[in-house]
Design an enzyme around this catalytic site. Structure first.
Site, PDB file in Angstrom:
ATOM      1  N   TYR A  80       4.140  -2.741  17.618  1.00  0.00           N
ATOM      2  CA  TYR A  80       5.473  -4.020  16.480  1.00  0.00           C
ATOM      3  C   TYR A  80       5.395  -5.116  17.183  1.00  0.00           C
ATOM      4  CZ  TYR A  80       8.846  -4.845  13.336  1.00  0.00           C
ATOM      5  OH  TYR A  80       9.231  -5.927  12.133  1.00  0.00           O
ATOM      6  N   LYS A 114       3.341  -8.788  16.072  1.00  0.00           N
ATOM      7  CA  LYS A 114       4.319  -9.562  15.033  1.00  0.00           C
ATOM      8  C   LYS A 114       3.958 -11.249  15.997  1.00  0.00           C
ATOM      9  CE  LYS A 114       6.672  -7.850  11.494  1.00  0.00           C
ATOM     10  NZ  LYS A 114       6.227  -8.335  10.871  1.00  0.00           N
ATOM     11  N   ASP A 118      -3.951  -2.047   0.559  1.00  0.00           N
ATOM     12  CA  ASP A 118      -3.268  -2.734   1.770  1.00  0.00           C
ATOM     13  C   ASP A 118      -4.092  -3.728   2.446  1.00  0.00           C
ATOM     14  OD1 ASP A 118      -4.140  -2.752   4.279  1.00  0.00           O
ATOM     15  OD2 ASP A 118      -4.699  -1.208   4.772  1.00  0.00           O
ATOM     16  N   ASN A 148       1.071  -0.971   0.159  1.00  0.00           N
ATOM     17  CA  ASN A 148      -0.258   0.078   0.051  1.00  0.00           C
ATOM     18  C   ASN A 148       0.186   1.144   0.133  1.00  0.00           C
ATOM     19  OD1 ASN A 148       0.699  -0.137   2.463  1.00  0.00           O
ATOM     20  ND2 ASN A 148      -1.135   0.104   3.881  1.00  0.00           N
ATOM     21  N   LYS A 186      -2.854  -3.609  12.607  1.00  0.00           N
ATOM     22  CA  LYS A 186      -4.123  -3.818  11.465  1.00  0.00           C
ATOM     23  C   LYS A 186      -3.018  -5.117  10.670  1.00  0.00           C
ATOM     24  CE  LYS A 186      -7.210  -1.435  10.005  1.00  0.00           C
ATOM     25  NZ  LYS A 186      -7.787  -0.789   9.359  1.00  0.00           N
ATOM     26  N   GLY A 239       6.705   1.726   2.510  1.00  0.00           N
ATOM     27  CA  GLY A 239       7.711   0.763   0.441  1.00  0.00           C
ATOM     28  C   GLY A 239       7.517   2.519  -0.273  1.00  0.00           C
TER      29      GLY A 239
END
Ligand code: UDP
Length: 330
Positions: free
Chosen positions: A166, A170, A77, A53, A112, A57
């Protein structure tokens, strides 16, 4: 090891005939590691569908692939339903903000994509009968109380701290991958990726490698957080991508650490960057961010034993190449 015998090659041949090309889906394909993975897969004969998305990046990382018949890019996304026609053999789930600065700015999107995005990517793998690999992280160990970190250490994570979005995303993603493996028999792989660096890192992503190199190249002060005695272990991207590829092609369901065990303090690292750039920068000390892990070093016994993998590129060599890249981007 708890692994399920599943040979995607055999399934692939059954479905497409012996000569058909493997098809890979890479989420986060426009990111630092995702885009390097795409290049490696194409070089090894895959057709690749890249999804991103573009929140962290950039299409700069995949611009060289435009017009390549083996690459398709979809701007999407991955927390939304992923619809793809045709067969898929491998799903590589790399989408996520991955630098502390990025995930502090995007905590909800980070949660998300780790939760809903992993669910969608696993759903795609299930629907297509594909193998799945999760790009997990050394952050699942938090600020570790065990050193070096081996895969059987469960970690020391603050769920409500600034890194919690984060780390916990994960950790949830790992739990979901294992649930899909156990419940649906999906061949899942979990790569716990330690600090990795190289060309295509964003200059402004806030991570220590681009931060110090860009400061050194501009002869600006190098910002060492804390007293610089905290350690990291830096792996060059070529080694990392090779390890990731081998893990996907193996039958190891349990998490596997991938990283370079050569540990260095952040202060020593700053001095090395100054030395290699020939910079006139001086070192300044700034407050240590909350929950910044004190020490980090991968125990890669499992990767050595089951993947026959170990990093080959030393820090000086990798940094030289990375410095050249950042020079070319200024
Ligand atoms: N760091 C630093 N100066 C910077 C950026 C980072 O001293 O300008 C430190 C940071 O506090 C941490 C280490 O470098 O101890 C690695 O940070 P990074 O953001 O690269 O990723 P982390 O390994 O913490 O996820």
């Amino acid at each position: 090891m708890n692994s399920r015998s599943h040979t995607p090659k055999a399934a692939h041949k059954r479905r497409h005939g012996a000569s058909a090309q493997p098809v890979s889906v890479v989420t986060g394909a426009a990111g630092f590691l995702g885009s390097h993975l795409v290049d490696l897969l194409i070089a090894r004969g895959h057709k690749v569908i890249g999804i991103d998305n573009l929140v962290t990046g950039t299409t700069d990382n995949i611009a060289h692939l435009y017009g390549n018949p083996n690459f398709t890019f979809i701007k999407q996304d991955v927390t939304e339903y992923i619809y793809l026609a045709g067969p898929v053999d491998y799903v590589w789930h790399f989408a996520s903000p991955a630098s502390p600065v990025d995930y502090l700015e995007l905590p909800i999107q980070t949660l998300k994509v780790g939760a809903l995005g992993t669910h969608k990517a696993l759903g795609l793998a299930k629907h297509k009968g594909a193998r799945f690999l999760l790009a997990s992280t050394s952050e699942v160990y938090g600020d570790p109380l065990v050193h070096p970190q081996s895969e059987d250490y469960w970690g020391n994570v603050n769920p409500i701290g600034p890194r919690g979005c984060y780390d916990e995303a994960k950790r949830f993603a790992e739990a979901l991958a294992m649930a899909y493996h156990r419940e649906h028999g999906i061949p899942t792989r979990i790569a716990r990726i330690f600090n990795t660096y190289g060309p295509r890192m964003r200059m402004d992503d806030g991570r220590v490698v681009p931060a110090f190199i860009s400061q050194a190249l501009a002869n600006k002060p190098i910002t060492v957080f804390g007293d610089g005695t905290q350690t990291r272990s830096f792996c060059y991207y070529t080694d990392m991508i090779e390890g990731i590829y081998r893990l996907m092609m193996s039958d190891i369901v349990e998490p596997v650490n991938l990283g370079n065990p050569a540990e260095i303090t952040i202060l020593e690292f700053a001095r090395e960057v100054i030395r290699l750039t020939g910079s006139r920068s001086r070192i300044v000390f700034k407050p240590l961010p909350k929950d910044d892990p004190r020490r980090r070093q991968p125990d890669i016994t499992r990767a050595r034993k089951y993947l026959g993998w170990a990093p080959r590129v030393g820090l000086t060599e990798g940094l030289r190449a990375t410095i050249e890249y950042f020079k070319s981007r200024r």
